[in-house]
Design a protein around this motif. Structure first.
Motif, PDB file in Angstrom:
ATOM      1  N   ALA A  75       0.835  -1.201   0.000  1.00 22.67           N
ATOM      2  CA  ALA A  75       0.000   0.000   0.000  1.00 22.67           C
ATOM      3  C   ALA A  75       0.873   1.256   0.000  1.00 22.67           C
ATOM      4  O   ALA A  75       0.592   2.228  -0.727  1.00 22.67           O
ATOM      5  N   LEU A  76       1.929   1.252   0.789  1.00 27.86           N
ATOM      6  CA  LEU A  76       2.846   2.394   0.796  1.00 27.86           C
ATOM      7  C   LEU A  76       3.543   2.566  -0.546  1.00 27.86           C
ATOM      8  O   LEU A  76       3.774   3.697  -1.005  1.00 27.86           O
ATOM      9  N   LEU A  77       3.885   1.442  -1.198  1.00 28.72           N
ATOM     10  CA  LEU A  77       4.508   1.539  -2.521  1.00 28.72           C
ATOM     11  C   LEU A  77       3.555   2.119  -3.555  1.00 28.72           C
ATOM     12  O   LEU A  77       3.965   2.911  -4.411  1.00 28.72           O
ATOM     13  N   VAL A  78       2.286   1.743  -3.482  1.00 26.72           N
ATOM     14  CA  VAL A  78       1.308   2.285  -4.425  1.00 26.72           C
ATOM     15  C   VAL A  78       1.150   3.791  -4.222  1.00 26.72           C
ATOM     16  O   VAL A  78       1.132   4.567  -5.188  1.00 26.72           O
ATOM     17  N   VAL A  79       1.075   4.227  -2.978  1.00 27.21           N
ATOM     18  CA  VAL A  79       0.953   5.662  -2.697  1.00 27.21           C
ATOM     19  C   VAL A  79       2.217   6.402  -3.140  1.00 27.21           C
ATOM     20  O   VAL A  79       2.146   7.481  -3.735  1.00 27.21           O
TER      21      VAL A  79
END
Length: 123
Positions: A75-79
């Motif tokens: 999720a952090l990578l997508v953001v």
């Protein structure tokens, strides 16, 4: 008989992925997951050999933590990708340098502040 060398091979593939690939965050996350998987398989194998149920329970707990870590990391990578447009670690290195310089300045300010404060010896 051949499972322990395979586990060690998986572990060192994960370590090599972290050491050799410092630019792509997704591959680093996959390497961490490989390390956790190798440790879980080894823990389950030793629990099976020793006929101990606690090792399997701990392996399941570690798997749940690894799954949560993977979900949060992705999720952090997508953001990060949506904001920056890439998942390269070059921008994170710039942030690391900024944090290091800020820490050095804060330490200098605190050391100067300690010299100005006079602590009375008597109560």
């Amino acid at each position: 008989r051949f499972i322990l060398p395979a586990i060690i091979f998986l572990f060192f593939i994960g370590i090599g992925g972290i050491i050799l690939n410092r630019r792509n965050l997704l591959l680093m996350l996959i390497s961490v997951e490989l390390i956790l998987l190798a440790v879980n398989i080894q823990l389950s194998l030793f629990a099976l050999i020793l006929d101990d149920l606690i090792g399997v329970i701990i392996a399941l707990l570690v798997l749940t933590v690894a799954a949560a870590e993977s979900a949060i990391g992705l999720a952090l990578l997508v953001v990060h990708y949506r904001i920056r447009g890439s998942i390269s670690t070059d921008l994170l290195r710039l942030l690391k340098n900024l944090v290091f310089k800020t820490t050095v300045l804060l330490r200098k300010w605190l050391s100067g502040l300690k010299r100005r404060i006079v602590i009375p010896l008597g109560f």
